[in-house]
Design an enzyme around this catalytic site. Structure first.
Site, PDB file in Angstrom:
ATOM      1  N   GLU A   1     -13.313  23.008  73.517  1.00  0.00           N
ATOM      2  CA  GLU A   1     -13.398  23.748  74.781  1.00  0.00           C
ATOM      3  C   GLU A   1     -12.742  25.122  74.700  1.00  0.00           C
ATOM      4  OE1 GLU A   1     -12.937  23.447  79.462  1.00  0.00           O
ATOM      5  OE2 GLU A   1     -11.765  21.960  78.395  1.00  0.00           O
TER       6      GLU A   1
ATOM      7  N   ASP B   1     -12.231  18.021  73.644  1.00  0.00           N
ATOM      8  CA  ASP B   1     -11.573  18.620  74.799  1.00  0.00           C
ATOM      9  C   ASP B   1     -10.076  18.310  74.659  1.00  0.00           C
ATOM     10  OD1 ASP B   1     -10.679  19.586  77.160  1.00  0.00           O
ATOM     11  OD2 ASP B   1     -12.233  18.652  78.378  1.00  0.00           O
TER      12      ASP B   1
ATOM     13  N   ILE C   1      -7.513  18.906  76.563  1.00  0.00           N
ATOM     14  CA  ILE C   1      -7.032  18.249  77.791  1.00  0.00           C
ATOM     15  C   ILE C   1      -8.206  18.218  78.762  1.00  0.00           C
ATOM     16  CG2 ILE C   1      -5.403  18.245  79.712  1.00  0.00           C
ATOM     17  CD1 ILE C   1      -3.499  19.938  78.139  1.00  0.00           C
ATOM     18  N   ASP C   2      -8.692  17.034  79.047  1.00  0.00           N
ATOM     19  CA  ASP C   2      -9.700  16.937  80.099  1.00  0.00           C
ATOM     20  C   ASP C   2      -8.970  16.474  81.350  1.00  0.00           C
ATOM     21  OD1 ASP C   2     -12.359  17.204  81.051  1.00  0.00           O
ATOM     22  OD2 ASP C   2     -12.466  15.033  81.170  1.00  0.00           O
TER      23      ASP C   2
ATOM     24  N   THR D   1      -7.536  19.188  83.260  1.00  0.00           N
ATOM     25  CA  THR D   1      -6.445  20.179  83.203  1.00  0.00           C
ATOM     26  C   THR D   1      -5.826  20.414  84.579  1.00  0.00           C
ATOM     27  OG1 THR D   1      -7.547  21.234  81.338  1.00  0.00           O
ATOM     28  CG2 THR D   1      -5.837  22.508  82.412  1.00  0.00           C
TER      29      THR D   1
ATOM     30  N   ASP E   1     -16.592  17.388  77.420  1.00  0.00           N
ATOM     31  CA  ASP E   1     -16.163  16.474  78.488  1.00  0.00           C
ATOM     32  C   ASP E   1     -16.816  15.104  78.338  1.00  0.00           C
ATOM     33  OD1 ASP E   1     -14.641  18.414  80.001  1.00  0.00           O
ATOM     34  OD2 ASP E   1     -16.522  19.287  80.675  1.00  0.00           O
TER      35      ASP E   1
HETATM   36  C1  IPD Z   1     -13.271  19.383  83.897  1.00  0.00           C
HETATM   37  C2  IPD Z   1     -13.047  17.968  84.355  1.00  0.00           C
HETATM   38  C3  IPD Z   1     -13.580  17.809  85.754  1.00  0.00           C
HETATM   39  C4  IPD Z   1     -15.044  18.163  85.851  1.00  0.00           C
HETATM   40  C5  IPD Z   1     -15.315  19.546  85.271  1.00  0.00           C
HETATM   41  C6  IPD Z   1     -14.739  19.644  83.876  1.00  0.00           C
HETATM   42  P1  IPD Z   1     -11.353  20.327  82.317  1.00  0.00           P
HETATM   43  O1  IPD Z   1     -12.766  19.575  82.599  1.00  0.00           O
HETATM   44  O2  IPD Z   1     -13.678  17.065  83.490  1.00  0.00           O
HETATM   45  O3  IPD Z   1     -13.504  16.473  86.178  1.00  0.00           O
HETATM   46  O4  IPD Z   1     -15.425  18.130  87.185  1.00  0.00           O
HETATM   47  O5  IPD Z   1     -16.723  19.727  85.234  1.00  0.00           O
HETATM   48  O6  IPD Z   1     -15.002  20.925  83.350  1.00  0.00           O
HETATM   49  O7  IPD Z   1     -11.536  21.724  82.804  1.00  0.00           O
HETATM   50  O8  IPD Z   1     -10.299  19.591  83.062  1.00  0.00           O
HETATM   51  O9  IPD Z   1     -11.241  20.226  80.858  1.00  0.00           O
HETATM   52 CA    CA Z   2     -10.120  20.964  78.972  1.00  0.00          CA
END
Ligand code: IPD
Ligand code: CA
Length: 312
Positions: free
Chosen positions: A88, A106, A108-109, A111, A250
């Site tokens: 990412e 990713d 940190i998913d 974030t 993700d």
């Molecule tokens: C996000 C999370 C969130 C989703 C977004 C993602 P991030 O990733 O997964 O739940 O709604 O579409 O981009 O920014 O926390 O890595």
């Molecule tokens: Ca992320």
């Protein structure tokens, strides 16, 4: 091509996930500088043109995201220098997944949750071969929950030292209709335009009563991490997950874990039975002896004529 030892890669990903978890827990999110991911000034590696910028306040990135990705890419590429890497924090517009073995990461998913110390964030580590997810490792360090899957070998969660096969119910119930479902869905970071309007409509229709023409699902959950949504569906703790706007990193790892638990992934727009990792619109249904396709159709009916549209 030389055969890839998926078990070995899985083991490496698990080790790296634990190391990443230590980095995340050592960081105090509220004391870190955080910026918007797609803002060229705060993240020069994300040079999206200004007209593509999503609502800045909803798309956060921290120093920890970047530090974790650096550690992960260094470890993975030194062990597998011929593999490709999509992460990412280092993604650039136009970067495309190929048939080559590719780590899709990713760091940190969730974030936004991380920044708020809301305990639903994780690292998501996937391997795709021929554009298909074959290994997935997702680790939530806050809850010490590790989800893993290897193509053809099933998927598991390890919590409190116990390793359990997914789905958690040995004999999951058939899926009847949406009114019996707990649905995961996310607002995402893009809060304007048609996509957002459609999401708002679908949310209302899913939640509202049958008398009002709605599906009256049991409820809607916004966990804040697509990866964690997918493992909840894999575990059978959520029946459905629907989102548009998230990215390959993700979903890659969670997709493998989901399918190994008997779940299915299709596209988030009506009629799209052939979802792709980079498709950016996803609909996941838990494992069940029957009813999966009916739930897909019902969900697509709720979406109606609307179509989400995201650049990939
Ligand atoms: C996000 C999370 C969130 C989703 C977004 C993602 P991030 O990733 O997964 O739940 O709604 O579409 O981009 O920014 O926390 O890595
Ligand atoms: Ca992320």
């Amino acid at each position: 091509m030389v055969e890839i030892n998926l078990q070995e890669i899985h083991d490496l990903l698990v080790t790296i996930a634990h190391e990443a978890g230590r980095l995340m827990l050592a960081a105090t999110p509220s004391h870190l500088s955080s910026g918007t991911k797609k803002n060229c000034k705060t993240n020069p590696s994300f040079p999206l043109p200004p007209q593509k910028l999503p609502h800045p306040a909803a798309d956060l990135v921290t120093e920890t995201d970047q530090a974790v990705e650096k550690m992960v890419s260094t470890r993975l590429l030194s062990a597998h220098p011929t593999f490709k890497f999509i992460g990412e924090e280092t993604y650039y517009p136009g970067q495309k997944l190929t048939d080559s073995p590719t780590f899709i990461v990713d760091p940190i998913d969730g974030t936004t949750n991380f920044v708020h110390a809301f305990p639903a964030f994780c690292i998501s580590l996937g391997l795709a071969v021929n554009k298909s997810p074959v290994v997935g490792v997702i680790y939530n360090p806050f809850l010490e929950e590790l989800y893993t899957g290897i193509k053809g070998k099933g998927s598991f969660v390890t919590r409190n030292g116990l390793k359990l096969r997914l789905p958690l119910k040995q004999e999951p119930e058939p899926l009847r209709d949406l009114s019996t479902c707990l649905v995961g869905a996310e607002w995402g970071s893009d809060r304007t335009g048609n996509n957002f309007e459609l999401k708002s409509k679908v949310f209302t229709k899913l939640a509202s009563s049958k008398e009002q023409g709605g599906a009256m699902v049991h409820s809607i959950r916004c966990v804040g991490s697509a990866a964690l949504n997918l493992v909840l569906v894999a575990a059978g703790q959520q029946d459905v997950f629907w989102e548009g706007g998230c990215w390959a990193w993700d979903v890659c790892a969670g997709w493998c874990i989901l399918v190994e638990a008997g779940g299915i992934m299709v596209g988030g727009n009506p009629g799209d039975w052939e979802a792709t990792i980079e498709g950016r619109k996803y609909l996941a249904i838990r494992g069940a002896p029957s009813g999966q396709k009916d739930i897909v159709e019902e969900m697509w009916k709720v979406i109606g004529d609307g179509k989400m549209d995201y650049e990939s």
